[in-house]
Design an enzyme around this catalytic site. Structure first.
Site, mmCIF file in Angstrom:
data_model
loop_
_atom_site.group_PDB
_atom_site.id
_atom_site.type_symbol
_atom_site.label_atom_id
_atom_site.label_comp_id
_atom_site.label_asym_id
_atom_site.label_seq_id
_atom_site.Cartn_x
_atom_site.Cartn_y
_atom_site.Cartn_z
ATOM 1 N N LYS A 103 -12.177 -2.491 2.859
ATOM 2 C CA LYS A 103 -10.491 -1.654 2.707
ATOM 3 C C LYS A 103 -10.575 -0.256 3.158
ATOM 4 C CE LYS A 103 -6.709 -1.322 0.019
ATOM 5 N NZ LYS A 103 -6.169 -0.699 -1.340
ATOM 6 N N GLY A 164 0.411 2.031 -8.185
ATOM 7 C CA GLY A 164 0.493 2.231 -9.791
ATOM 8 C C GLY A 164 1.779 2.454 -10.316
ATOM 9 N N ALA A 190 0.074 -2.009 -3.119
ATOM 10 C CA ALA A 190 0.553 -0.941 -3.860
ATOM 11 C C ALA A 190 1.968 -1.222 -4.434
ATOM 12 C CB ALA A 190 0.334 0.304 -3.303
ATOM 13 N N GLY A 191 2.332 -0.961 -5.478
ATOM 14 C CA GLY A 191 3.663 -1.036 -6.040
ATOM 15 C C GLY A 191 4.064 -2.231 -6.739
ATOM 16 N N ASN A 212 -3.487 -4.495 -8.471
ATOM 17 C CA ASN A 212 -4.517 -4.249 -9.613
ATOM 18 C C ASN A 212 -3.936 -3.629 -10.996
ATOM 19 O OD1 ASN A 212 -7.637 -1.838 -9.994
ATOM 20 N ND2 ASN A 212 -6.788 -3.651 -11.468
ATOM 21 N N SER A 213 -3.063 -2.531 -10.819
ATOM 22 C CA SER A 213 -2.325 -2.260 -11.996
ATOM 23 C C SER A 213 -1.424 -3.113 -12.779
ATOM 24 C CB SER A 213 -1.673 -0.790 -11.678
ATOM 25 O OG SER A 213 -2.450 0.186 -11.219
#
EC number: 2.8.1.10
Length: 261
Positions: A103, A164, A190-191, A212-213
């Site tokens: 990635k 994040g 993301a987001g 992830n977050s």
């Protein structure tokens, strides 16, 4: 879920459309527990931040997420130019026994973590030429996504909102344009903040979601991982089912024609 409905990346089939990161957890045990609750098969690893063998004297992520059970996807988080990103992934290939799937992310600045697209394009071209199968984090710009696909990237991964941030999908129209034109998988990266964000991404027609977050920073990461798994599955099923048309007037659930007097 339909067992025949597989996510295919670089010719490999995956049963799960939820990809997860490996950072920000309390410890390695929680990383494994949440990954299993998500039923994820692909796990991203920030090579500059997570030990997968670089330090033989420290605990390794591969002790809890062995590569024979999971697809370890090295990423270039923390890289701000093409040269550093390429070097990082070449090192990862050595650490992971020659695996080609990676990635790519080249960031523009430390505050927004928005992708630096000129450097991303340079790095992508170099990596593809070097034999890598490149999944690439990018802006939600249909033109940039088309350029990356033309270079030979095996998946494009537009951000839904800032890394994040948990703000969800801020521009569904751009995502829809990318999905409409793409001939490779499109995964939101993301987001995502909660399960409804993941479901919306899948309902739009995304092939998968990476996060992830949203899991690791939840009050109960393992429960949130389960919720995300179910949301991705529900969103995919809704997309395949095809939603009803939107109407500007009411339509009774029970038709008036033929009713009993």
């Amino acid at each position: 879920m339909n067992p025949q409905d597989k996510l295919i990346i670089a010719g490999v089939e995956y049963g799960s459309r939820l990809l997860v990161g490996s950072g920000k957890y309390r410890d390695l045990a929680q990383t494994r527990e949440a990954t299993d609750a998500a039923a994820a098969e692909i796990v991203t690893v920030a090579i500059r931040r997570v030990n997968i063998g670089q330090d033989p004297h420290a605990p390794s992520l591969l002790d809890v997420l062995p590569p024979d059970q999971y697809t370890i996807l090295p990423n270039t988080a923390g890289c701000y130019n093409a040269k550093d990103a390429v070097y990082t992934l070449q090192m990862a290939r050595e650490l992971l026994g020659g695996r080609k799937l990676v990635k790519l992310e080249v960031l523009g600045d430390e505050k927004s973590l928005f992708p630096n697209m000129p450097e991303t394009l340079v790095a992508a071209e170099t990596l593809v030429r070097d034999g890598f199968d490149v999944m690439v984090y990018c802006s939600d710009d249909p033109v940039q996504a088309r350029l990356l696909e033309g270079i030979g990237c095996v998946a494009v991964m537009p951000l839904a909102s800032l890394i994040g941030s948990g703000m969800g999908i801020l521009n569904p129209w751009n995502l829809s344009l990318i999905i409409e034109q793409a001939k490779v998988p499109v995964l939101v990266d993301a987001g995502v903040g909660t399960a409804s964000d993941a479901a919306i991404a899948m309902e739009l027609g995304c092939d998968g979601v990476l996060m992830n977050s949203a899991i690791a920073l939840a009050q109960d990461p393992v429960r949130m991982a389960r919720a995300m798994r179910l949301a991705v599955q529900a969103g995919r099923e809704a997309f395949l089912a095809g939603r009803m048309p939107r109407r500007f007037s009411a339509s009774p659930s029970s038709p008036m024609a033929g009713r009993l007097q």
